[in-house]
Design an enzyme around this catalytic site. Structure first.
Site, short mmCIF file in Angstrom:
data_model
loop_
_atom_site.label_atom_id
_atom_site.label_comp_id
_atom_site.label_asym_id
_atom_site.label_seq_id
_atom_site.Cartn_x
_atom_site.Cartn_y
_atom_site.Cartn_z
N ASP A 152 1.30 4.98 1.97
CA ASP A 152 1.38 6.31 2.82
C ASP A 152 1.62 7.53 2.19
OD1 ASP A 152 -0.18 4.04 4.18
OD2 ASP A 152 2.12 3.44 4.66
N ASP A 200 8.35 5.41 12.96
CA ASP A 200 9.15 4.21 14.26
C ASP A 200 10.31 4.26 13.93
OD1 ASP A 200 8.21 3.34 11.88
OD2 ASP A 200 7.11 1.07 12.90
N ASP A 253 1.01 -1.26 0.39
CA ASP A 253 0.07 0.00 -0.09
C ASP A 253 1.24 1.23 0.27
OD1 ASP A 253 1.08 0.30 3.01
OD2 ASP A 253 -0.92 -0.58 3.41
P1 ATP Z 1 3.40 -2.23 5.82
O1 ATP Z 1 2.32 -1.52 4.61
O2 ATP Z 1 4.67 -2.81 4.82
O3 ATP Z 1 2.75 -2.81 7.17
P2 ATP Z 1 4.42 1.10 6.52
O4 ATP Z 1 5.87 0.33 7.37
O5 ATP Z 1 4.13 1.30 5.60
O6 ATP Z 1 4.57 -0.69 6.67
P3 ATP Z 1 2.16 1.35 7.74
O7 ATP Z 1 1.55 0.63 9.55
O8 ATP Z 1 1.29 1.34 6.51
O9 ATP Z 1 3.61 0.60 7.52
O10 ATP Z 1 2.89 2.54 8.43
C1 ATP Z 1 3.04 3.57 7.70
C2 ATP Z 1 3.97 4.83 8.30
O11 ATP Z 1 3.77 5.24 9.31
C3 ATP Z 1 5.24 4.14 8.34
O12 ATP Z 1 6.30 3.51 8.10
C4 ATP Z 1 5.99 4.60 9.64
O13 ATP Z 1 7.04 5.51 9.27
C5 ATP Z 1 4.76 5.14 10.64
N1 ATP Z 1 3.92 4.64 11.91
C6 ATP Z 1 3.18 3.56 11.84
N2 ATP Z 1 3.05 2.55 12.40
C7 ATP Z 1 3.93 3.85 14.03
C8 ATP Z 1 4.01 3.14 14.46
N3 ATP Z 1 3.59 2.98 15.72
N4 ATP Z 1 5.18 4.36 15.97
C9 ATP Z 1 5.58 5.35 14.85
N5 ATP Z 1 5.58 5.17 13.73
C10 ATP Z 1 4.33 4.72 12.70
MG MG Z 2 2.27 0.53 4.93
#
Ligand code: ATP
Ligand code: MG
Length: 434
Positions: free
Chosen positions: A58, A136, A56
């Site tokens: 963001d 994070d 996905d």
């Molecule tokens: P994936 O979608 O592949 O699981 P992702 O890194 O995109 O991985 P998401 O949950 O979609 O994870 O979150 C998007 C972004 O938001 C993360 O890459 C991070 O920068 C931030 N983020 C998400 N959750 C947290 C958290 N608990 N604490 C701090 N930042 C976060």
């Molecule tokens: Mg994501």
């Protein structure tokens, strides 16, 4: 921490607009054309830089949620901890988040912390730099600009991508205390990307597992779903065990460690996860309730036997055990009812699959949960919990034509469970002797 970002120009990195979903590009451009800053961020950028396909996209922007909502008719405001906008295009959802600041940088006091240091609200808006530092992991804080197509790195994420390591931004222990789910995320990313967890990021996890006990069960459900559907659930489960976190998510499984069934349970779980991961890699459908049913099978089975020992017949003992286990588990991870219904059916079918006489087999095979229950049965045989045989019978039955099916049933031993009992001829009452 470097003061300004490292900027990697368009021709110095591998991200091309054709790798980004059209809808994500649409959102980026509309924000930019409305005069806002807009970046692709998080997993989208990370996975593209690693040469993968993001699941996905963001987006981060300086537009406030209400302003984003105004720009997109097909959007909705969501979130309590932080307010986000979801822009919907058919089945694709693009998440748009407003730049936020880390609590310690914020001049506002809108954030609140619990006794353990957990952030209860995290809705303090900030600038791009602040937004990067409240994320994070360093590899999740990389921004792709729609203005000049550069990648901006505020936290040394590019180096960590090269070194293949997961590293928290800031002081690891306080970042975990702010949001303990980051511990689960660290393990999930390590498993998914096959990265190492940097030693300072790894060390606190061993002692902070208790913090997960304060996380709302709905959030733990979301997170466990991400783990189970990541295509890397087996690797992630191993990490969860070795860091002592699985015991906080599934204490009933941990409590089994001393029981005789634990070795089978471990095999069953590992094999089920392996199969699930394979199916996901092959783009096949998976029943999301399947792994939950597998994980809780031995706790249910052990409880059922205990109830049977107290004198309950098998079926009510199973129902009572399922109820008790699900009640305990859903307090930690709120598994939705549609899942728990499917789990109960899968468990019940484990016993019904042995009863194949008459028209039973034919009725069982058209049960909506038959396929999952059959897969489950094969795994139980593979794990050594039960003798092989029944699974093979069902394998043959499924591919057999009508005649062959009748034959398979007729060949069943009359001693099989479910076989009609032959009536013994009644003894003639003996005449009372005068
Ligand atoms: P994936 O979608 O592949 O699981 P992702 O890194 O995109 O991985 P998401 O949950 O979609 O994870 O979150 C998007 C972004 O938001 C993360 O890459 C991070 O920068 C931030 N983020 C998400 N959750 C947290 C958290 N608990 N604490 C701090 N930042 C976060
Ligand atoms: Mg994501």
């Amino acid at each position: 921490m470097p003061s300004g970002p490292q900027v990697v120009a368009r021709d110095q990195h591998c991200i091309s607009r054709k790798d980004i979903s059209d809808n994500a590009l649409k959102v980026l451009y509309r924000l930019k054309n409305a005069g806002f800053e807009a970046y692709l961020v998080g997993g989208g950028v990370r996975d593209l830089l690693l040469g993968g396909h993001p699941k996905d996209f963001d987006i981060a922007t300086n537009a406030h949620p209400e302003e984003v909502k105004e720009l997109f008719r097909n959007s909705r405001l969501i979130g309590r901890r932080f307010r986000l906008v979801h822009v919907l295009y058919g089945r694709e959802m693009i998440e748009v988040a407003t730049f936020r600041a880390a609590p310690q940088d914020a001049t506002h006091t809108q954030h609140q912390q619990s006794e353990t240091g957990q952030l209860l609200k995290d809705n303090v808006y900030g600038n791009l730099n602040e937004d990067a530092l409240r994320r994070d992991f360093t590899i999740n804080a990389l921004y792709y600009s729609i203005e000049d197509f550069s990648v901006r790195d505020f936290a040394n994420g590019l180096n960590d991508l090269k070194a293949r390591q997961i590293q928290l931004i800031g002081d690891p222990e306080s970042r975990y205390r702010e949001d303990p789910v980051r511990m689960l995320r660290a393990l999930r990313f390590a498993a998914k990307l096959r990265f190492e967890i940097a030693p300072e990021t790894a060390a606190p996890i061993y002692k902070l597992g208790d913090l997960l006990d304060h996380i709302p069960s709905a959030r733990l459900f979301d997170e466990s779903q991400k783990i189970f559907t990541s295509g890397h659930s087996e690797a992630c489960w191993k990490l969860l065990q070795s860091y002592g976190l699985s015991a906080h998510l599934f204490p009933l499984i941990a409590a089994q460690a001393s029981k005789g069934s634990s070795i089978y349970s471990e095999h069953l779980i590992r094999q089920a996860m392996c199969n699930t991961d394979e199916r996901i890699q092959e783009g096949k459908h998976i029943a999301p309730s399947f792994l939950f049913a597998v994980l809780l099978w031995h706790p249910v089975n052990d409880k059922m036997k205990a109830f049977q020992n107290e004198g309950l017949p098998q079926v009510p003992a199973l129902h009572k055990a399922a109820q008790a286990v699900l009640e305990q588990q859903t307090r930690i991870i709120s598994i939705p009812r549609r899942f728990t219904t499917a789990m109960r059916e899968m468990w019940e079918l484990q016993f019904k699959l042995g009863r194949r006489h008459g028209t039973r087999a034919e009725r069982l095979i058209s049960h909506p949960r038959f396929r999952a229950a059959y897969d489950f049965l094969l795994l139980r045989e593979q794990s050594g919990e039960i003798q092989p045989g029944l699974g093979e019978w069902w394998t043959q039955y499924q591919t057999a034509d009508e005649e062959a099916r009748k034959k398979l049933v007729s060949e069943l031993s009359p001693n099989q469970p479910g076989a009609k009992k032959r009536r013994r001829p009644r003894k003639k009452p003996t005449k009372p002797q005068d």
